[in-house]
Design an enzyme around this catalytic site. Structure first.
Site, short mmCIF file in Angstrom:
data_model
loop_
_atom_site.label_atom_id
_atom_site.label_comp_id
_atom_site.label_asym_id
_atom_site.label_seq_id
_atom_site.Cartn_x
_atom_site.Cartn_y
_atom_site.Cartn_z
N TRP A 176 13.65 33.70 -36.29
CA TRP A 176 14.48 34.80 -36.81
C TRP A 176 15.45 34.29 -37.89
O TRP A 176 15.76 35.02 -38.84
CB TRP A 176 15.24 35.50 -35.68
CG TRP A 176 16.29 34.68 -34.99
CD1 TRP A 176 16.11 33.84 -33.92
CD2 TRP A 176 17.69 34.59 -35.31
NE1 TRP A 176 17.29 33.25 -33.56
CE2 TRP A 176 18.28 33.69 -34.40
CE3 TRP A 176 18.49 35.19 -36.28
CZ2 TRP A 176 19.64 33.38 -34.43
CZ3 TRP A 176 19.84 34.88 -36.32
CH2 TRP A 176 20.40 33.99 -35.41
N PRO A 272 25.05 25.59 -28.89
CA PRO A 272 24.53 26.88 -29.36
C PRO A 272 23.25 27.22 -28.61
O PRO A 272 22.64 26.34 -27.99
CB PRO A 272 24.22 26.60 -30.84
CG PRO A 272 23.88 25.14 -30.88
CD PRO A 272 24.72 24.48 -29.79
N SER A 273 22.84 28.48 -28.68
CA SER A 273 21.52 28.83 -28.11
C SER A 273 20.43 28.49 -29.11
O SER A 273 19.31 28.18 -28.72
CB SER A 273 21.44 30.33 -27.83
OG SER A 273 22.34 30.69 -26.84
N HIS A 278 24.90 27.36 -37.60
CA HIS A 278 25.42 28.67 -37.97
C HIS A 278 26.87 28.79 -37.53
O HIS A 278 27.32 28.09 -36.62
CB HIS A 278 24.56 29.79 -37.36
CG HIS A 278 24.45 29.72 -35.87
ND1 HIS A 278 23.49 28.96 -35.23
CD2 HIS A 278 25.19 30.29 -34.90
CE1 HIS A 278 23.64 29.08 -33.93
NE2 HIS A 278 24.68 29.87 -33.69
P1 M7G Z 1 24.49 30.93 -30.62
O1 M7G Z 1 25.79 30.26 -30.49
O2 M7G Z 1 23.33 30.06 -31.04
O3 M7G Z 1 24.02 31.60 -29.29
O4 M7G Z 1 24.69 32.10 -31.64
P2 M7G Z 1 24.58 32.75 -28.36
O5 M7G Z 1 23.63 33.93 -28.60
O6 M7G Z 1 24.39 32.20 -26.99
O7 M7G Z 1 25.98 33.03 -28.75
C1 M7G Z 1 23.64 32.82 -32.21
C2 M7G Z 1 24.19 34.12 -32.78
O8 M7G Z 1 23.14 34.75 -33.51
C3 M7G Z 1 24.61 35.09 -31.68
O9 M7G Z 1 25.89 35.60 -31.98
C4 M7G Z 1 23.51 36.17 -31.72
O10 M7G Z 1 24.01 37.46 -31.39
C5 M7G Z 1 23.05 36.10 -33.16
N1 M7G Z 1 21.65 36.52 -33.33
C6 M7G Z 1 20.62 36.20 -32.52
N2 M7G Z 1 19.47 36.72 -33.01
C7 M7G Z 1 18.16 36.56 -32.39
C8 M7G Z 1 19.79 37.38 -34.17
C9 M7G Z 1 19.01 38.10 -35.12
O11 M7G Z 1 17.78 38.28 -35.04
N3 M7G Z 1 19.70 38.62 -36.19
C10 M7G Z 1 21.06 38.48 -36.32
N4 M7G Z 1 21.65 39.04 -37.38
N5 M7G Z 1 21.81 37.78 -35.42
C11 M7G Z 1 21.17 37.24 -34.36
#
Ligand code: M7G
Length: 338
Positions: A176, A272-273, A278
């Site tokens: 993504w 992070p996930s 990012h």
């Molecule tokens: P993270 O810290 O890796 O993981 O942040 P977390 O989800 O455990 O916080 C990833 C961020 O990317 C999160 O805030 C998600 O809501 C956002 N995110 C995840 N996906 C799959 C997408 C996507 O497809 N599009 C957008 N715009 N944001 C995403």
């Protein structure tokens, strides 16, 4: 700033009342003869295809429920999905309508000067946001399942011996992220881009934000460089990139949404996930999930730490939460670190 905010509110209102502007992806789909442009299964999915299997987690306070669902195919085989249903925040400009528009307002209780009503507002005033992950992996289901959480204190050696091999062997797909960087998805949502391959990034609204109100503003900056997995990989070499994200991210947000840098919480998650660097931008007044001390590292502090010591994040121990039945937690347990 006030003008930018008012202009944005006008745009958000028009979007909400709209005829919705045709999305770029729909144009592309038409060109492709109806095939989804991103190749993602979700593009072709409708909510009514999904059947609820169980509730993974819910929060009465946050008005959110996480569901394990499935889509049953013609052969009767179910494919897992995660569905997140969330009542959306109030939109300031629609609040007067909640009292005015004809609707069932049932008096529940009246005592002296106190009474409570239950309203059944028309659909445009009672939206629910549904986020769907389909097909969902076991890891997605685990991510949203309510579980016991433990704090891990990870030294640099633990990172190299336990965490790094683990994230190299099993991490969430970051397709993504590449779709956004390559303009194959969400291209029409980009708020700002610095196209420089080593010091540039793309700023987009986060999946969690519906962009209808600023109270829960949430954007993410995805860097163009692909080899930086997390905070652990950062050195002084990355300072120009990080400074661009901080500076240009703030400028783009005040310009587009009228929210000044002093009202933004700008941070990285550890762990992070998704292991592609990012940065999160959330409204300071919004208690965003994942913004607490055990997971969030302010970008301005990260920059200062790296400016003082290029190998700061290759030296110090970092704390982060893990759910009890996450495989990484088990690895730390096996190594006698919990
Ligand atoms: P993270 O810290 O890796 O993981 O942040 P977390 O989800 O455990 O916080 C990833 C961020 O990317 C999160 O805030 C998600 O809501 C956002 N995110 C995840 N996906 C799959 C997408 C996507 O497809 N599009 C957008 N715009 N944001 C995403």
């Amino acid at each position: 700033r006030g003008a930018a905010r008012a202009q944005w509110r006008g745009r958000a209102r028009a979007m909400a009342e709209g005829p919705q502007p045709k999305r770029k992806r729909e144009d592309e789909e038409e060109k492709n003869g109806g095939a989804p442009a991103q190749g993602g299964a979700a593009a072709a999915l409708t909510l009514s295809d999904l059947r609820v299997r169980r509730i993974l987690r819910e929060s009465a306070r946050d008005k959110i429920v996480f569901l394990h669902a499935e889509r049953v195919g013609l052969s009767g085989e179910g494919t897992d999905a995660v569905v997140i249903l969330e009542k959306t925040p109030f939109q300031e400009e629609k609040i007067p309508d909640l009292l005015k528009k004809p609707m069932n307002a049932e008096l529940q209780m009246h005592n002296d000067i106190y009474c409570t009503f239950y309203l059944s507002p028309p659909p445009e005033l009672s939206e629910i946001k549904a986020t769907v992950v389909y097909p969902a992996t076991e890891k997605h289901i685990q991510k949203y399942l309510r579980q016991e959480v433990h704090l891990i204190r990870e030294t640099w050696e633990d990172y190299k011996n336990i965490t790094l091999p683990f994230i190299q062997s099993q991490s969430f797909s970051i397709q993504w992220v590449y779709n956004i960087l390559e303009k194959k998805a969400e291209a029409d949502r980009i708020v700002h881009e610095n196209p420089d391959p080593s010091n540039g990034f793309v700023l987009v609204p986060d999946l969690k934000w519906n962009q209808n109100q600023l109270e829960d503003l949430y954007l993410i900056a995805l860097v163009h460089r692909r080899e930086i997995k997390s905070l652990r990989d950062l050195t002084a070499e990355h300072l120009p990139l990080l400074r661009n994200v901080l500076q240009e991210g703030k400028e783009a947000i005040v310009k587009r949404f009228g929210v000044p840098g002093s009202q933004l919480r700008i941070y990285l998650h550890y762990q992070p996930s998704y292991h592609h660097l990012h940065v999160h931008f959330t409204a300071l007044g919004y208690d965003a999930p994942g913004s607490s001390v055990e997971r969030a590292h302010l970008l301005a502090d990260v920059i200062d730490n790296l400016a003082m010591d290029s190998t700061y994040y290759q030296k110090r121990a970092l704390t982060f939460p893990l759910r009890a039945d996450e495989p990484l937690f088990k690895k730390f347990q096996e190594a006698g670190k919990v």
